[in-house]
Scaffold this motif. Structure first.
Motif, mmCIF file in Angstrom:
data_model
loop_
_atom_site.group_PDB
_atom_site.id
_atom_site.type_symbol
_atom_site.label_atom_id
_atom_site.label_comp_id
_atom_site.label_asym_id
_atom_site.label_seq_id
_atom_site.Cartn_x
_atom_site.Cartn_y
_atom_site.Cartn_z
ATOM 1 N N GLU A 49 81.187 31.455 1.567
ATOM 2 C CA GLU A 49 81.916 30.909 0.415
ATOM 3 C C GLU A 49 82.301 29.442 0.572
ATOM 4 O O GLU A 49 82.364 28.707 -0.398
ATOM 5 C CB GLU A 49 83.173 31.746 0.141
ATOM 6 N N ASN A 50 82.587 29.010 1.803
ATOM 7 C CA ASN A 50 83.014 27.625 2.005
ATOM 8 C C ASN A 50 82.739 27.191 3.439
ATOM 9 O O ASN A 50 82.406 28.006 4.298
ATOM 10 C CB ASN A 50 84.503 27.458 1.649
ATOM 11 N N LYS A 84 80.579 31.650 10.958
ATOM 12 C CA LYS A 84 80.060 33.021 10.979
ATOM 13 C C LYS A 84 78.788 33.212 10.152
ATOM 14 O O LYS A 84 78.347 34.327 9.919
ATOM 15 C CB LYS A 84 81.136 34.009 10.509
ATOM 16 N N ALA A 85 78.154 32.105 9.742
ATOM 17 C CA ALA A 85 77.024 32.191 8.823
ATOM 18 C C ALA A 85 75.672 32.393 9.503
ATOM 19 O O ALA A 85 74.718 32.767 8.854
ATOM 20 C CB ALA A 85 76.975 30.936 7.954
ATOM 21 N N THR A 86 75.557 32.119 10.793
ATOM 22 C CA THR A 86 74.258 32.201 11.464
ATOM 23 C C THR A 86 74.290 33.219 12.599
ATOM 24 O O THR A 86 75.189 33.214 13.426
ATOM 25 C CB THR A 86 73.843 30.812 12.011
ATOM 26 N N ARG A 87 73.265 34.066 12.608
ATOM 27 C CA ARG A 87 73.085 35.058 13.673
ATOM 28 C C ARG A 87 71.778 34.751 14.381
ATOM 29 O O ARG A 87 70.847 34.200 13.794
ATOM 30 C CB ARG A 87 73.046 36.470 13.106
ATOM 31 N N VAL A 88 71.684 35.174 15.620
ATOM 32 C CA VAL A 88 70.474 34.951 16.406
ATOM 33 C C VAL A 88 70.077 36.259 17.087
ATOM 34 O O VAL A 88 70.944 37.080 17.408
ATOM 35 C CB VAL A 88 70.682 33.819 17.450
#
Length: 149
Positions: A126-127, A133-137
């Motif tokens: 959202e901002n 917390k937007a990227t996972r690997v």
């Protein structure tokens, strides 16, 4: 005995040379990964570009999982020796996220083709405060799906 020694040496070298050749790995076809997701790569063009579809078996959303398109590129260098490196992007059809994969296509000692990959999944947040917390690997290993003929 001395006359047969050169013959045996040539025979040994000829037979041994066959096992030293690198087996070629092809990206084209149907694959399944260690989580049960399915991927199909339809063809690889002369420049190394390819397209296909990805049907994931796992998701972090509650949305219905749908088959999603993928686009990628395979290294076409003369130095790639039949076990090429590649990368592709999956644009998820059912969520506001995208995943990029990078990896290499191997042939193991038993002739089995394996894609070893690492991925980054970027989800929309959202901002900017939630960017952390937007990227996972992660990693996945794909094996070729045998046709059910």
């Amino acid at each position: 005995m001395l006359q047969t020694t050169p013959f045996l040496l040539v025979l040994f070298l000829a037979l041994g040379a066959h096992s030293l050749s690198v087996k070629k790995c092809s990206l084209t076809g149907r694959w399944v990964n260690d989580l049960g997701s399915n991927m199909t790569i339809t063809s690889v063009n002369a420049n190394g570009g390819f397209a296909g579809s990805y049907h994931t078996a796992v998701t972090a959303t509650s949305n219905e999982i749908k088959v999603s398109p993928l686009q990628g590129s395979m290294q076409k260098s003369p130095n790639q020796k039949g076990q090429p490196t590649f990368g592709f992007t999956v644009n998820w059809s059912f969520s506001d996220s995208i995943t990029v994969f990078t990896g290499q296509c191997f042939v193991d000692d038993y002739g089995k083709e394996i894609l070893k990959t690492m991925w980054l999944l970027r989800s929309r947040v959202e901002n900017i405060k939630n960017d952390w917390k937007a990227t996972r690997v992660g990693t996945n290993e794909f094996t070729r799906l045998q046709s059910q003929e």
